[in-house]
Design a protein around this motif. Structure first.
Motif, PDB file in Angstrom:
ATOM      1  N   ILE A  86       0.813  -1.283  -0.114  1.00 35.43           N
ATOM      2  CA  ILE A  86       0.044   0.019  -0.022  1.00 35.43           C
ATOM      3  C   ILE A  86       0.905   1.405   0.216  1.00 35.43           C
ATOM      4  CG2 ILE A  86      -1.698   1.348   1.566  1.00 35.43           C
ATOM      5  CD1 ILE A  86      -3.018  -1.394   2.107  1.00 35.43           C
ATOM      6  N   GLY A  87       0.404   2.274  -0.650  1.00 35.29           N
ATOM      7  CA  GLY A  87       1.426   3.419  -1.099  1.00 35.29           C
ATOM      8  C   GLY A  87       2.523   3.510  -1.883  1.00 35.29           C
TER       9      GLY A  87
ATOM     10  N   ARG B  60      -3.563  15.791 -22.390  1.00 34.04           N
ATOM     11  CA  ARG B  60      -3.533  17.229 -22.175  1.00 34.04           C
ATOM     12  C   ARG B  60      -2.090  17.638 -21.730  1.00 34.04           C
ATOM     13  NH1 ARG B  60      -9.664  17.939 -21.350  1.00 34.04           N
ATOM     14  NH2 ARG B  60     -10.360  18.155 -23.321  1.00 34.04           N
ATOM     15  N   GLY B  61      -1.590  16.797 -21.218  1.00 37.43           N
ATOM     16  CA  GLY B  61       0.039  16.943 -20.343  1.00 37.43           C
ATOM     17  C   GLY B  61      -0.351  17.087 -18.984  1.00 37.43           C
ATOM     18  N   ALA B  62      -1.439  16.918 -18.339  1.00 33.57           N
ATOM     19  CA  ALA B  62      -1.399  16.859 -17.042  1.00 33.57           C
ATOM     20  C   ALA B  62      -0.626  15.903 -16.213  1.00 33.57           C
ATOM     21  CB  ALA B  62      -2.831  16.570 -16.505  1.00 33.57           C
ATOM     22  N   GLN B  63      -0.064  16.403 -15.261  1.00 32.20           N
ATOM     23  CA  GLN B  63       0.926  15.388 -14.390  1.00 32.20           C
ATOM     24  C   GLN B  63       0.039  14.725 -13.474  1.00 32.20           C
ATOM     25  OE1 GLN B  63       4.511  15.327 -14.987  1.00 32.20           O
ATOM     26  NE2 GLN B  63       3.690  16.599 -16.642  1.00 32.20           N
ATOM     27  N   LEU B  64      -0.165  13.463 -13.672  1.00 37.24           N
ATOM     28  CA  LEU B  64      -0.938  12.481 -13.043  1.00 37.24           C
ATOM     29  C   LEU B  64       0.195  11.617 -12.201  1.00 37.24           C
ATOM     30  CD1 LEU B  64      -4.055  11.892 -15.122  1.00 37.24           C
ATOM     31  CD2 LEU B  64      -3.783  13.646 -13.657  1.00 37.24           C
ATOM     32  N   SER B  65      -0.146  11.012 -11.166  1.00 39.56           N
ATOM     33  CA  SER B  65       0.648  10.102 -10.493  1.00 39.56           C
ATOM     34  C   SER B  65      -0.597   8.979 -10.011  1.00 39.56           C
ATOM     35  CB  SER B  65       1.386  10.713  -9.295  1.00 39.56           C
ATOM     36  OG  SER B  65       0.643  11.295  -8.455  1.00 39.56           O
ATOM     37  N   ALA B  66      -0.024   7.889  -9.611  1.00 39.83           N
ATOM     38  CA  ALA B  66      -1.066   6.940  -9.012  1.00 39.83           C
ATOM     39  C   ALA B  66      -0.292   6.207  -8.030  1.00 39.83           C
ATOM     40  CB  ALA B  66      -1.333   5.963 -10.150  1.00 39.83           C
ATOM     41  N   ARG B  67      -1.164   5.623  -6.967  1.00 39.16           N
ATOM     42  CA  ARG B  67      -0.597   4.683  -6.079  1.00 39.16           C
ATOM     43  C   ARG B  67      -1.567   3.631  -5.707  1.00 39.16           C
ATOM     44  NH1 ARG B  67      -1.603   5.983  -0.277  1.00 39.16           N
ATOM     45  NH2 ARG B  67      -3.004   7.543  -0.277  1.00 39.16           N
ATOM     46  N   ILE B  68      -0.992   2.556  -4.862  1.00 38.62           N
ATOM     47  CA  ILE B  68      -1.841   1.498  -4.353  1.00 38.62           C
ATOM     48  C   ILE B  68      -2.433   2.005  -3.180  1.00 38.62           C
ATOM     49  CG2 ILE B  68      -2.020  -0.802  -3.414  1.00 38.62           C
ATOM     50  CD1 ILE B  68       0.617  -1.386  -5.423  1.00 38.62           C
ATOM     51  N   VAL B  69      -3.938   1.968  -2.958  1.00 39.79           N
ATOM     52  CA  VAL B  69      -4.501   2.293  -1.845  1.00 39.79           C
ATOM     53  C   VAL B  69      -5.001   1.161  -1.107  1.00 39.79           C
ATOM     54  CG1 VAL B  69      -4.971   4.681  -2.400  1.00 39.79           C
ATOM     55  CG2 VAL B  69      -6.599   2.868  -3.133  1.00 39.79           C
ATOM     56  N   GLU B  70      -5.191  -0.156  -1.788  1.00 38.09           N
ATOM     57  CA  GLU B  70      -5.579  -1.259  -1.161  1.00 38.09           C
ATOM     58  C   GLU B  70      -5.282  -2.605  -1.784  1.00 38.09           C
ATOM     59  OE1 GLU B  70     -10.125  -3.419  -0.465  1.00 38.09           O
ATOM     60  OE2 GLU B  70     -10.008  -1.044  -0.576  1.00 38.09           O
ATOM     61  N   LEU B  71      -4.888  -3.461  -0.884  1.00 33.51           N
ATOM     62  CA  LEU B  71      -4.272  -4.937  -1.615  1.00 33.51           C
ATOM     63  C   LEU B  71      -5.321  -5.959  -0.719  1.00 33.51           C
ATOM     64  CD1 LEU B  71      -0.554  -4.555  -1.738  1.00 33.51           C
ATOM     65  CD2 LEU B  71      -1.905  -4.580  -3.465  1.00 33.51           C
ATOM     66  N   ARG B  72      -5.765  -6.789  -1.487  1.00 32.84           N
ATOM     67  CA  ARG B  72      -6.543  -7.940  -0.887  1.00 32.84           C
ATOM     68  C   ARG B  72      -6.556  -9.162  -1.586  1.00 32.84           C
ATOM     69  NH1 ARG B  72     -12.899  -6.118  -1.096  1.00 32.84           N
ATOM     70  NH2 ARG B  72     -12.169  -4.488   0.116  1.00 32.84           N
ATOM     71  N   GLN B  73      -6.488 -10.125  -0.768  1.00 36.42           N
ATOM     72  CA  GLN B  73      -6.446 -11.529  -1.208  1.00 36.42           C
ATOM     73  C   GLN B  73      -7.703 -12.019  -1.474  1.00 36.42           C
ATOM     74  OE1 GLN B  73      -3.934 -13.549  -1.579  1.00 36.42           O
ATOM     75  NE2 GLN B  73      -2.118 -12.378  -0.779  1.00 36.42           N
ATOM     76  N   SER B  74      -8.094 -12.192  -2.697  1.00 40.28           N
ATOM     77  CA  SER B  74      -9.562 -12.338  -3.230  1.00 40.28           C
ATOM     78  C   SER B  74      -9.363 -13.318  -4.320  1.00 40.28           C
ATOM     79  CB  SER B  74     -10.352 -11.138  -3.326  1.00 40.28           C
ATOM     80  OG  SER B  74     -11.366 -11.481  -4.248  1.00 40.28           O
ATOM     81  N   ARG B  75     -10.504 -14.201  -4.620  1.00 41.96           N
ATOM     82  CA  ARG B  75     -10.621 -14.958  -5.891  1.00 41.96           C
ATOM     83  C   ARG B  75     -10.727 -13.817  -6.925  1.00 41.96           C
ATOM     84  NH1 ARG B  75     -13.334 -20.726  -4.123  1.00 41.96           N
ATOM     85  NH2 ARG B  75     -11.687 -20.906  -2.390  1.00 41.96           N
ATOM     86  N   ASP B  76     -11.703 -12.828  -6.693  1.00 40.70           N
ATOM     87  CA  ASP B  76     -12.270 -11.945  -7.661  1.00 40.70           C
ATOM     88  C   ASP B  76     -11.026 -10.929  -8.043  1.00 40.70           C
ATOM     89  OD1 ASP B  76     -13.450 -10.052  -9.447  1.00 40.70           O
ATOM     90  OD2 ASP B  76     -15.023  -9.820  -7.946  1.00 40.70           O
TER      91      ASP B  76
END
Length: 132
Positions: free
Chosen positions: A58-59, A103-119
């Motif tokens: 996470i993070g 359009r050139g926007a500066q976007l970032s991403a990060r993990i906020v949730e990890l879950r053990q799941s069959r789905d």
């Protein structure tokens, strides 16, 4: 507030807004930017998501890569971790992210949730932030 006004504000640096409501979705200010959305990872089971899962935290920062020539979706946005393709921003949620990246926007991403799941749609959730 309509969609055009919303994205115009974001692209002009409205990162000081504490929250904005668009169609029932609230975006909240996060450290260093404005949260655009939070989504499940699409395609987890088809790419490196399963092989990387035990190493993810996470993070952890993620890279967003536009794929305008993707044969299945012209608005495709690939999600990578350390250069490995984990999956995609879901097709039903990728329009705004794709437009902002185009359009050139500066976007970032990060993990906020990890879950053990069959789905596989429940394994990883991530947020996209407009950097400010």
């Amino acid at each position: 507030m309509n969609r055009r006004t919303f994205f115009s504000l974001l692209l002009r640096g409205a990162a000081t807004l504490p929250w904005i409501s668009l169609g029932g979705i609230k975006t909240a200010q996060t450290t260093g930017g404005v949260r655009i959305q939070q989504s499940p990872l699409a395609g987890f089971q088809y790419h490196d998501g399963a092989r990387c899962f035990e190493h993810l935290r996470i993070g952890a920062p993620l890279a967003l890569v536009r794929e305008p020539d993707n044969p299945f979706d012209a608005r495709a946005v690939r999600v990578e971790w350390r250069g490995r393709k984990l999956g995609y921003v879901p097709r039903m949620e990728n329009t705004a992210v794709a437009q902002m990246l185009d359009r050139g926007a500066q976007l970032s991403a990060r993990i906020v949730e990890l879950r053990q799941s069959r789905d596989p749609w429940q394994r990883i959730r991530f947020e996209v932030v407009l950097d400010g």
